[in-house]
Design a protein around this motif. Structure first.
Motif, PDB file in Angstrom:
ATOM      1  N   LEU A 212      30.126  39.843  34.666  1.00  0.00           N
ATOM      2  CA  LEU A 212      31.197  40.254  33.976  1.00  0.00           C
ATOM      3  C   LEU A 212      32.586  40.479  34.694  1.00  0.00           C
ATOM      4  CD1 LEU A 212      32.103  41.042  31.036  1.00  0.00           C
ATOM      5  CD2 LEU A 212      31.332  43.616  31.682  1.00  0.00           C
ATOM      6  N   LYS A 213      32.289  40.747  35.865  1.00  0.00           N
ATOM      7  CA  LYS A 213      33.662  40.883  36.824  1.00  0.00           C
ATOM      8  C   LYS A 213      34.446  39.628  36.655  1.00  0.00           C
ATOM      9  CE  LYS A 213      33.910  40.960  40.919  1.00  0.00           C
ATOM     10  NZ  LYS A 213      34.007  41.164  42.371  1.00  0.00           N
ATOM     11  N   LYS A 214      33.505  38.473  36.917  1.00  0.00           N
ATOM     12  CA  LYS A 214      34.256  37.116  37.197  1.00  0.00           C
ATOM     13  C   LYS A 214      34.899  36.881  35.978  1.00  0.00           C
ATOM     14  CE  LYS A 214      31.063  33.951  38.438  1.00  0.00           C
ATOM     15  NZ  LYS A 214      30.320  32.933  38.796  1.00  0.00           N
TER      16      LYS A 214
ATOM     17  N   TRP B 167      46.359  36.967  31.432  1.00  0.00           N
ATOM     18  CA  TRP B 167      47.157  37.933  30.985  1.00  0.00           C
ATOM     19  C   TRP B 167      48.574  38.462  31.797  1.00  0.00           C
ATOM     20  CZ3 TRP B 167      42.442  41.442  29.575  1.00  0.00           C
ATOM     21  CH2 TRP B 167      41.668  40.846  28.520  1.00  0.00           C
ATOM     22  N   GLY B 168      48.325  37.762  32.980  1.00  0.00           N
ATOM     23  CA  GLY B 168      49.712  38.105  33.692  1.00  0.00           C
ATOM     24  C   GLY B 168      49.450  39.095  34.848  1.00  0.00           C
ATOM     25  N   TYR B 169      48.163  39.557  35.071  1.00  0.00           N
ATOM     26  CA  TYR B 169      48.035  40.570  36.155  1.00  0.00           C
ATOM     27  C   TYR B 169      47.461  40.011  37.647  1.00  0.00           C
ATOM     28  CZ  TYR B 169      47.714  43.881  32.300  1.00  0.00           C
ATOM     29  OH  TYR B 169      48.205  44.935  31.268  1.00  0.00           O
ATOM     30  N   ASP B 170      48.279  40.905  38.395  1.00  0.00           N
ATOM     31  CA  ASP B 170      47.729  40.816  40.079  1.00  0.00           C
ATOM     32  C   ASP B 170      46.383  41.390  39.997  1.00  0.00           C
ATOM     33  OD1 ASP B 170      49.923  39.273  40.434  1.00  0.00           O
ATOM     34  OD2 ASP B 170      50.875  40.845  41.176  1.00  0.00           O
ATOM     35  N   VAL B 171      45.373  40.728  40.526  1.00  0.00           N
ATOM     36  CA  VAL B 171      43.908  41.368  40.617  1.00  0.00           C
ATOM     37  C   VAL B 171      43.507  41.679  42.107  1.00  0.00           C
ATOM     38  CG1 VAL B 171      41.493  41.175  40.025  1.00  0.00           C
ATOM     39  CG2 VAL B 171      43.322  40.218  38.664  1.00  0.00           C
ATOM     40  N   CYS B 172      43.129  42.601  42.612  1.00  0.00           N
ATOM     41  CA  CYS B 172      42.679  43.043  43.883  1.00  0.00           C
ATOM     42  C   CYS B 172      41.255  42.991  43.591  1.00  0.00           C
ATOM     43  CB  CYS B 172      43.049  44.313  44.288  1.00  0.00           C
ATOM     44  SG  CYS B 172      44.899  44.518  44.313  1.00  0.00           S
ATOM     45  N   ASP B 173      40.530  42.148  44.050  1.00  0.00           N
ATOM     46  CA  ASP B 173      39.100  42.055  43.694  1.00  0.00           C
ATOM     47  C   ASP B 173      38.294  42.839  44.878  1.00  0.00           C
ATOM     48  OD1 ASP B 173      36.359  41.486  43.519  1.00  0.00           O
ATOM     49  OD2 ASP B 173      36.722  39.426  43.274  1.00  0.00           O
ATOM     50  N   MET B 174      37.785  43.942  44.731  1.00  0.00           N
ATOM     51  CA  MET B 174      37.225  44.824  45.917  1.00  0.00           C
ATOM     52  C   MET B 174      35.858  44.482  45.873  1.00  0.00           C
ATOM     53  SD  MET B 174      39.879  46.146  46.274  1.00  0.00           S
ATOM     54  CE  MET B 174      39.435  47.213  47.704  1.00  0.00           C
ATOM     55  N   GLY B 175      35.160  43.418  45.511  1.00  0.00           N
ATOM     56  CA  GLY B 175      33.868  43.037  45.694  1.00  0.00           C
ATOM     57  C   GLY B 175      33.013  43.573  44.402  1.00  0.00           C
ATOM     58  N   THR B 176      31.680  43.558  44.461  1.00  0.00           N
ATOM     59  CA  THR B 176      30.799  42.796  45.156  1.00  0.00           C
ATOM     60  C   THR B 176      30.935  41.171  44.850  1.00  0.00           C
ATOM     61  OG1 THR B 176      28.663  42.568  46.277  1.00  0.00           O
ATOM     62  CG2 THR B 176      28.747  42.805  43.660  1.00  0.00           C
TER      63      THR B 176
ATOM     64  N   PHE C 227      45.945  50.229  37.940  1.00  0.00           N
ATOM     65  CA  PHE C 227      45.064  50.821  37.145  1.00  0.00           C
ATOM     66  C   PHE C 227      43.577  49.837  37.700  1.00  0.00           C
ATOM     67  CE2 PHE C 227      47.648  50.503  33.336  1.00  0.00           C
ATOM     68  CZ  PHE C 227      47.757  52.030  33.159  1.00  0.00           C
ATOM     69  N   GLY C 228      42.365  50.664  37.394  1.00  0.00           N
ATOM     70  CA  GLY C 228      41.245  50.109  38.104  1.00  0.00           C
ATOM     71  C   GLY C 228      40.250  50.024  37.074  1.00  0.00           C
ATOM     72  N   ILE C 229      39.346  48.870  37.511  1.00  0.00           N
ATOM     73  CA  ILE C 229      37.931  48.645  36.533  1.00  0.00           C
ATOM     74  C   ILE C 229      36.786  48.685  37.448  1.00  0.00           C
ATOM     75  CG2 ILE C 229      36.966  46.966  34.927  1.00  0.00           C
ATOM     76  CD1 ILE C 229      39.937  45.895  34.241  1.00  0.00           C
ATOM     77  N   VAL C 230      35.863  49.390  36.850  1.00  0.00           N
ATOM     78  CA  VAL C 230      34.581  49.363  37.510  1.00  0.00           C
ATOM     79  C   VAL C 230      33.524  48.925  36.897  1.00  0.00           C
ATOM     80  CG1 VAL C 230      35.431  50.950  39.627  1.00  0.00           C
ATOM     81  CG2 VAL C 230      34.257  52.052  37.409  1.00  0.00           C
TER      82      VAL C 230
END
Ligand SMILES: O=C(CO)[C@H](O)[C@H](O)COP(=O)(O)O
Length: 236
Positions: A100-102, A111-120, A146-149
């Motif tokens: 789902l993260k992918k 949507w134009g966001y910068d994403v910081c992918d913290m893994g896994t 913001f963050g999404i987990v």
């Protein structure tokens, strides 16, 4: 007996001497807490900091309230302000949340966001607190807005994220909850259970969450109380 007032005055003078008012020639700080900000002269416009300075969340909040900015100083020369990109999202997951993260990262980019992918970065079994913590820290330190987990159920990651100061993580299952979590609770982290909701709904939920503003008003008073509760135990 130690004179507390005298000591406080001395500390205040020392801090003021270190920071100056609004001069870029003062020695940059490598650690800033709430007390540093409080001790500033009323006319202060900025605090000089080193490029890898640690700034506590409370210090950032207080500085923001008083329109005081943090300036990264190299030697005595001011080089930049600490940025907070309003379209940067930290995202992290465990093995259950990886597919789902992918999908969500690809939508966020669209949507134009910068994403910081913290893994896994795979479906190999891992521990969700490691990734939820990393995301929550990015939000707490204001590196991301913001963050999404994501994990299997979304429960453990929300629990973890909510231990990090400054984080208000909402575990949501539907569109009503995501909207409410922003409008009423000013949630800054969204927790999703990849084994609970489908991909299509998850995309819609994230879009709605990001597009919904905090309503303020009576809700501000209640969010302030959430944060006051946190501060009480941080001090202890
Ligand atoms: O939902 C979760 C936490 O809230 C985790 O994804 C879940 O506990 C992981 O379990 P397993 O190791 O059996 O895949």
């Amino acid at each position: 007996m130690v004179d507390r007032v005298k000591i406080e005055q001395l500390v205040k003078e020392k801090l003021l001497a270190r920071m100056g008012e609004n001069s870029s020639t003062t020695k940059p700080l490598d650690f800033v807490n709430e007390e540093h900000v409080r001790s500033l002269d009323k006319s202060a416009k900025y605090i000089s900091i080193t490029s890898n300075a640690v700034i506590t969340t409370l210090a950032r909040d207080l500085a923001e309230t008083h329109n005081i900015e943090f300036r990264v100083v190299s030697g005595n020369q001011s080089v930049s302000s600490v940025p907070q990109n309003p379209r940067s999202i930290a995202i992290g997951c465990d093995h259950g949340g990886f597919p789902l993260k992918k999908v969500l990262i690809s939508e966020l980019h669209k949507w134009g966001y910068d994403v910081c992918d913290m893994g896994t970065h795979s479906t190999d079994s891992v521990d969700y607190p490691d990734f939820a913590h990393a995301v929550a820290e990015m939000v707490s330190q204001k590196n991301c807005i913001f963050g999404i987990v994501i994990d299997g159920a979304g429960i453990g990651s929300a629990m973890t994220a909510n231990k990090v100061p400054g984080v208000r993580a909402a575990h949501c299952h539907n569109l009503f909850e995501v909207k409410n979590s922003k409008e009423h609770n000013n949630a800054n982290v969204l927790s999703l259970g990849a084994r609970v909701i489908g991909e299509g709904l998850a995309i819609e939920m994230v879009k709605t969450w990001l597009d919904t503003p905090f309503a303020g008003g009576r809700h501000q008073r209640r969010v302030d109380k959430i944060m006051a509760t946190e501060r009480k135990y941080l001090r202890g």
